[in-house]
Design a protein around this motif. Structure first.
Motif, short mmCIF file in Angstrom:
data_model
loop_
_atom_site.label_atom_id
_atom_site.label_comp_id
_atom_site.label_asym_id
_atom_site.label_seq_id
_atom_site.Cartn_x
_atom_site.Cartn_y
_atom_site.Cartn_z
N UNK A 213 0.84 -1.20 0.00
CA UNK A 213 0.00 0.00 0.00
C UNK A 213 0.88 1.25 0.00
N UNK A 214 0.73 2.09 -1.03
CA UNK A 214 1.62 3.23 -1.21
C UNK A 214 1.54 4.21 -0.05
N UNK A 215 0.32 4.52 0.41
CA UNK A 215 0.17 5.49 1.50
C UNK A 215 0.77 4.96 2.80
N UNK A 216 0.54 3.67 3.07
CA UNK A 216 1.08 3.09 4.30
C UNK A 216 2.61 3.07 4.27
N UNK A 217 3.17 2.72 3.12
CA UNK A 217 4.63 2.70 2.98
C UNK A 217 5.20 4.11 3.17
N UNK A 218 4.55 5.10 2.55
CA UNK A 218 5.02 6.48 2.66
C UNK A 218 5.00 6.96 4.11
N UNK A 219 3.95 6.60 4.85
CA UNK A 219 3.84 7.00 6.25
C UNK A 219 4.92 6.34 7.11
N UNK A 220 5.16 5.06 6.85
CA UNK A 220 6.18 4.35 7.63
C UNK A 220 7.57 4.91 7.37
N UNK A 221 7.86 5.21 6.09
CA UNK A 221 9.16 5.78 5.75
C UNK A 221 9.30 7.17 6.37
N UNK A 222 8.23 7.94 6.34
CA UNK A 222 8.25 9.29 6.92
C UNK A 222 8.58 9.26 8.40
N UNK A 223 8.07 8.24 9.10
CA UNK A 223 8.28 8.16 10.54
C UNK A 223 9.35 7.13 10.92
N UNK A 224 10.16 6.72 9.91
CA UNK A 224 11.27 5.78 10.15
C UNK A 224 10.83 4.49 10.81
N UNK A 225 9.65 4.00 10.42
CA UNK A 225 9.14 2.75 10.98
C UNK A 225 9.62 1.57 10.14
N UNK A 226 9.67 0.40 10.76
CA UNK A 226 10.10 -0.82 10.07
C UNK A 226 9.08 -1.21 9.01
N UNK A 227 9.55 -1.46 7.79
CA UNK A 227 8.63 -1.80 6.70
C UNK A 227 8.28 -3.28 6.68
N UNK A 228 9.00 -4.09 7.47
CA UNK A 228 8.74 -5.53 7.55
C UNK A 228 8.72 -6.18 6.15
N UNK A 229 9.82 -6.02 5.44
CA UNK A 229 9.94 -6.58 4.10
C UNK A 229 10.55 -7.98 4.16
N UNK A 230 10.21 -8.80 3.17
CA UNK A 230 10.83 -10.12 3.09
C UNK A 230 12.30 -9.95 2.70
N UNK A 231 13.09 -10.98 2.95
CA UNK A 231 14.54 -10.90 2.76
C UNK A 231 14.91 -10.56 1.31
N UNK A 232 14.21 -11.18 0.36
CA UNK A 232 14.54 -10.95 -1.06
C UNK A 232 14.30 -9.50 -1.46
N UNK A 233 13.16 -8.95 -1.07
CA UNK A 233 12.84 -7.55 -1.39
C UNK A 233 13.84 -6.61 -0.74
N UNK A 234 14.24 -6.92 0.49
CA UNK A 234 15.20 -6.08 1.20
C UNK A 234 16.55 -6.08 0.50
N UNK A 235 16.97 -7.25 0.00
CA UNK A 235 18.24 -7.34 -0.72
C UNK A 235 18.19 -6.54 -2.03
N UNK A 236 17.06 -6.62 -2.73
CA UNK A 236 16.90 -5.86 -3.97
C UNK A 236 16.97 -4.37 -3.67
N UNK A 237 16.33 -3.93 -2.62
CA UNK A 237 16.34 -2.51 -2.25
C UNK A 237 17.75 -2.02 -1.92
N UNK A 238 18.50 -2.83 -1.20
CA UNK A 238 19.87 -2.43 -0.85
C UNK A 238 20.74 -2.30 -2.09
#
Length: 354
Positions: free
Chosen positions: A165-190
């Motif tokens: 959910x775009x709005x939820x992700x934006x809010x979590x990033x804004x407040x430095x909250x954990x996004x709880x991503x799976x390991x594969x997605x986290x590796x791709x992001x890094x």
């Protein structure tokens, strides 16, 4: 009646078992180069993600050889017009039209210089297409239309494209909250984050404009990003950490286990092709070692010397009369190499059509 039903059930179970075994065998028969099984010019489900396949580049982003390279630099944007299911006569006419354009001096023969010139033109076409697509992709990740994109803005759009959910992700990033991503997605992001900051031209401001975003998606448009791409490929293949590649490192199979003969045949072909490319093309000085500089020269799509060598190789494939140039009949006969489409009755009415 009961016996007939039992026999029918037994046969059904046998068929189902055979189908399951076949499916498992097919699943394990992995192709060594994933680009060979992708649909030609198919768009990634997420256009804001850097593509693995770059048109007109000799290697994929993952270090595999580009199986469609010859067609891409011979056909340019017209590659989409050639289809194996198309009427052969129509494809033949298209190929004849291309031949007349490549034959710049109109002597009914294509020289290495003419083919080199054509390859450079078609490569430039792919460049321009990437620029046009980048404009659309950049608009998608620049929500406030200020002409700059932050890493967080991109991260929101990227994760939204993956179903979050775009709005939820934006809010979590804004407040430095954990996004709880799976390991594969986290590796791709890094990996993307590292690449993102590499594309940020000095003085680094942690923002990408449209031109820098183009370098992020298409490293072939930037010398600095091309170096970065080469560095990543060498890092993945280099086994002894000397930042150079030996033949054995270059032809080492990707991670995976050969499960059957079909997979073994695919991997054997993968090794043969890479060995030939390493020895005949990439290793420029023939010392059995490929440096980052050599790999960068090989990867550079606008290297005129490489284009000339490629032109000579393409001519050699179909040059049956050994005159170091190509006549129309030769290109038509070897149409599958140049277009990916095999023409039937290639010589029929050639002179009348030409």
């Amino acid at each position: 009646m009961a016996v007939s039903q039992q026999v029918w059930c037994s046969r059904s179970l046998l068929v189902a078992s055979l189908l399951l075994c076949y499916a498992l065998l097919q699943a394990h028969a992995r192709p060594a180069n994933m680009s060979s099984v992708k649909e030609k010019n198919a768009k990634d489900e997420n256009e804001i993600m850097p593509p693995d396949h770059l048109n007109g580049m000799k290697m994929e982003m993952d270090g595999h050889l580009n199986k469609d390279f010859h067609q891409e630099v011979f056909l340019g944007k017209e590659i989409e017009e050639f289809d194996e299911d198309s009427e052969p006569r129509r494809n033949r006419k298209k190929l004849i039209d291309i031949f007349t354009k490549v034959d710049f001096n109109e002597d009914k023969s294509v020289s290495a210089k003419e083919m080199q010139r054509w390859i450079m033109e078609k490569t430039e076409e792919h460049f321009q297409e990437a620029v046009r697509e980048n404009k659309l992709s950049f608009r998608a990740v620049d929500p406030d239309k200020d002409g700059h994109v932050t890493w967080d803005e991109y991260r929101v759009k990227f994760l939204a494209s993956k179903g979050l959910n775009e709005k939820e992700v934006a809010e979590k990033i804004k407040h430095n909250e954990d996004l709880k991503l799976d390991e594969e997605t986290q590796e791709v992001l890094e990996s993307l984050k590292d690449r993102w900051f590499q594309a940020d031209n000095p003085p680094a401001d942690q923002l990408l404009n449209e031109e820098e975003f183009l370098s992020f998606l298409h490293p072939e448009h930037s010398r600095g990003m091309l170096k970065y791409m080469v560095k990543e490929i060498v890092r993945d293949l280099d086994q002894d950490g000397d930042k150079k590649l030996t033949l054995s490192e270059f032809i080492s199979l990707p991670v995976g286990t050969v499960e059957n003969q079909q997979a073994q045949d695919v991997d054997d072909e993968w090794v043969r092709e890479r060995k030939k490319e390493f020895q005949d093309v990439i290793d420029a000085n023939g010392d059995a070692i490929v440096t980052m500089d050599e790999l960068e020269e090989y990867m550079d799509p606008m290297n005129e010397y490489n284009a000339l060598n490629e032109a000579k190789q393409m001519i050699a494939v179909a040059d049956e009369n050994q005159n170091h140039s190509l006549e129309l009949e030769e290109i038509l006969k070897y149409s599958e190499y140049f277009t990916g489409s095999k023409l039937m009755d290639y010589a029929r009415n050639v002179h009348e059509e030409f």
